[in-house]
Design a protein around this motif. Structure first.
Motif, PDB file in Angstrom:
ATOM      1  N   PRO A  67       0.618  -1.167  -0.007  1.00 34.62           N
ATOM      2  CA  PRO A  67       0.002   0.009  -0.064  1.00 34.62           C
ATOM      3  C   PRO A  67       0.752   1.325  -0.069  1.00 34.62           C
ATOM      4  O   PRO A  67       0.391   2.193  -0.442  1.00 34.62           O
ATOM      5  CB  PRO A  67      -0.866  -0.167   1.434  1.00 34.62           C
ATOM      6  CG  PRO A  67      -0.700  -1.678   1.812  1.00 34.62           C
ATOM      7  CD  PRO A  67       0.436  -2.153   1.098  1.00 34.62           C
ATOM      8  N   HIS A  70       2.209   2.275  -3.965  1.00 31.75           N
ATOM      9  CA  HIS A  70       1.355   2.452  -4.915  1.00 31.75           C
ATOM     10  C   HIS A  70       1.860   3.417  -6.160  1.00 31.75           C
ATOM     11  O   HIS A  70       1.723   3.204  -7.537  1.00 31.75           O
ATOM     12  CB  HIS A  70      -0.061   2.600  -4.662  1.00 31.75           C
ATOM     13  CG  HIS A  70      -0.943   1.400  -4.162  1.00 31.75           C
ATOM     14  ND1 HIS A  70      -2.084   1.620  -3.530  1.00 31.75           N
ATOM     15  CD2 HIS A  70      -0.558   0.444  -4.204  1.00 31.75           C
ATOM     16  CE1 HIS A  70      -2.216   0.113  -3.255  1.00 31.75           C
ATOM     17  NE2 HIS A  70      -1.465  -0.614  -3.592  1.00 31.75           N
ATOM     18  N   ASN A  71       2.352   4.520  -5.771  1.00 27.87           N
ATOM     19  CA  ASN A  71       2.822   5.668  -6.717  1.00 27.87           C
ATOM     20  C   ASN A  71       4.448   5.474  -6.654  1.00 27.87           C
ATOM     21  O   ASN A  71       5.111   6.602  -7.318  1.00 27.87           O
ATOM     22  CB  ASN A  71       2.372   7.008  -6.308  1.00 27.87           C
ATOM     23  CG  ASN A  71       0.727   7.058  -6.198  1.00 27.87           C
ATOM     24  OD1 ASN A  71       0.316   6.470  -6.970  1.00 27.87           O
ATOM     25  ND2 ASN A  71       0.261   7.969  -5.441  1.00 27.87           N
TER      26      ASN A  71
HETATM   27  C1  NAG Z   1      -1.174   8.082  -5.318  1.00 27.06           C
HETATM   28  O1  NAG Z   1      -1.375   9.021  -6.123  1.00 27.06           O
HETATM   29  C2  NAG Z   1      -2.707   9.282  -6.076  1.00 27.06           C
HETATM   30  C3  NAG Z   1      -3.248  10.632  -7.066  1.00 27.06           C
HETATM   31  O2  NAG Z   1      -2.188  11.358  -7.055  1.00 27.06           O
HETATM   32  C4  NAG Z   1      -3.048   9.606  -4.715  1.00 27.06           C
HETATM   33  O3  NAG Z   1      -4.605  10.107  -4.664  1.00 27.06           O
HETATM   34  C5  NAG Z   1      -2.968   8.733  -3.485  1.00 27.06           C
HETATM   35  O4  NAG Z   1      -3.095   9.150  -2.399  1.00 27.06           O
HETATM   36  C6  NAG Z   1      -1.364   8.163  -3.788  1.00 27.06           C
HETATM   37  N1  NAG Z   1      -1.108   7.047  -3.136  1.00 27.06           N
HETATM   38  C7  NAG Z   1       0.020   6.922  -2.050  1.00 27.06           C
HETATM   39  C8  NAG Z   1       0.114   5.846  -1.195  1.00 27.06           C
HETATM   40  O5  NAG Z   1       0.806   7.924  -1.834  1.00 27.06           O
END
Ligand code: NAG
Ligand code: NAG
Length: 396
Positions: A67, A70-71
């Protein structure tokens, strides 16, 4: 074949069709893998039925499902390297891993050893016997949760503020008495205390519960919550691999023999200050990293680094285990070729410079079972011999 199809009912064929098309699993080499995994695996290298390496697309490796990741943008290589580490410090290994003889993983893929074989023991038992830094705990004391601490240690411990640690570790194949026990020789890089201990660990292990056999295997491990959850190798998401060459959980091509050829390998753990990621290296090859975001305390520097051996004593025959540590021989029996060693032991200070440990404390849980002796001459940098036989007249 056609005749057979004509003779079975269409609903049956439809059911088979639906099962084949819609089921998310496939059966490959004795293990079910999901379709997601199937599209991520670019190549498979088979050593034998128990040793299978899947080359995963680096951008689709299972760790990225964590988790916190993810990005995550993969860092392809470290942006800084520690200073003062001499390449002559690398170990003796030439071909590092057995599977290299059977193939290579393509560019932009990472080799992940497939978990084959059964997991024989419960999660509780697994937790009870996992490696942990000693952190002042006395062995064989009853914990509040009713678990007896049957871990034994022969380690050195250095306190301060560190960006990493490195050591050359002698490779042996100690005898481990039962499937449930283990014998490890490793580095612990830790921060925090008993309530929020964070660790990153690397070394070799004989650990049948995790690997299904008694071979000496390369492992890494981490926890960010005092071992409430902890994870070895690629068992769960977290470690981002970048190297196409080295795989976690594999054995070594060569192991030391008593009074014979000595084999060793250099293991390092260090923090890339520019982004906080913790890199792991084997033989100076950067394998991959634990992203800083996985940690609470290790998002900053480490405050405690330990080096040495640990075993789990199952006491299944009502006496101390015969599980060996290191080579199975005590430092008092002799040095090179007899008892196992750590050499060129170094810590990385806050300036990312490799230094000999200062004011290292020795912790031996029971010197009649396993011992440790620091080499005062320092011919191979800061070094020590450690290990022992377990059960004997003085170790019951
Ligand atoms: C990943 O990127 C999305 C869109 O920018 C954001 O909404 C989300 O919170 C991010 N997730 C993490 C784990 O940083
Ligand atoms: C490593 O594993 C392979 C098979 O998977 C085995 O043939 C070889 O003997 C092992 N090497 C050592 C040093 O144990």
């Amino acid at each position: 074949m056609l005749k057979f199809i004509n003779s079975v009912s269409w609903p049956f064929i439809l059911a088979v069709f639906i099962y084949v098309v819609l089921t998310p699993k496939a059966f490959v080499d004795g293990r079910t893998i999901s379709n997601v995994e199937k599209t991520s695996i670019i190549k498979t290298i088979k050593v034998d039925n128990h040793e299978i390496i899947d080359c995963y697309d680096i951008f689709k490796q299972p760790s990225l499902t964590h988790p916190m990741l993810h990005n995550h943008t993969i860092q392809m290589r470290p942006s800084v390297y520690p200073k003062n580490i001499k390449s002559v410090n690398l170990g003796t290994l030439q071909i590092t891993q057995t599977w290299h003889k059977y193939g290579t993983c393509p560019h932009r893929t990472v080799p992940i050893r497939r978990s084959v074989g059964k997991h024989y023991y419960s999660t509780l038992l697994r937790k009870q016997r996992r490696p942990k830094p000693f952190h002042g705990k006395k062995p064989n004391t009853l914990q509040p949760n009713g678990i007896r601490e049957n871990h034994e240690y022969a380690v050195i411990k250095v306190r301060g503020s560190f960006l990493g640690a490195q050591a050359k570790i002698n490779l042996w194949n100690p005898n481990v008495e039962t499937m449930i026990e283990m014998s490890v020789s490793q580095i612990w890089v830790t921060a925090g205390d008993d309530n929020d201990l964070n660790t990153i660990e690397a070394g070799w292990a004989v650990d049948a519960t995790n690997f299904g056999d008694y071979q000496t295997r390369f492992f890494i491990m981490w926890t960010s919550d005092s071992y409430k959850h902890s994870c070895i190798n690629m068992r769960c998401p977290g470690f981002v691999q970048t190297s196409p060459d080295i795989s976690l959980g594999c054995n070594f091509t060569e192991i030391s023999t008593f009074n014979g050829d000595q084999k060793d390998a250099t293991f390092s753990i260090y923090k890339d200050q520019n982004n906080g990621n913790w890199w792991v290296q084997l033989q100076g090859i950067s394998l991959g990293y634990y992203p800083s975001s996985l940690f609470t305390r290790l998002s900053k520097t480490a405050d405690d680094v330990e080096f040495g051996g640990e075993i789990y004593n199952g006491r299944y025959k009502g006496r101390h285990t015969t599980t060996q540590m290191g080579s199975g021989h005590f430092p008092s029996e002799g040095g090179l070729g007899i008892s196992s060693y750590f050499s060129h032991v170094q810590v990385l200070n806050e300036n990312n410079e490799a230094k000999d440990p200062e004011d290292a404390e020795t912790y031996v849980s029971n010197p009649d079972c396993y011992d440790l002796k620091v080499d005062k001459k320092r011919t191979n940098g800061y070094s020590f011999n450690y290990g022992g036989s377990g059960y004997n007249d003085n170790c019951q």
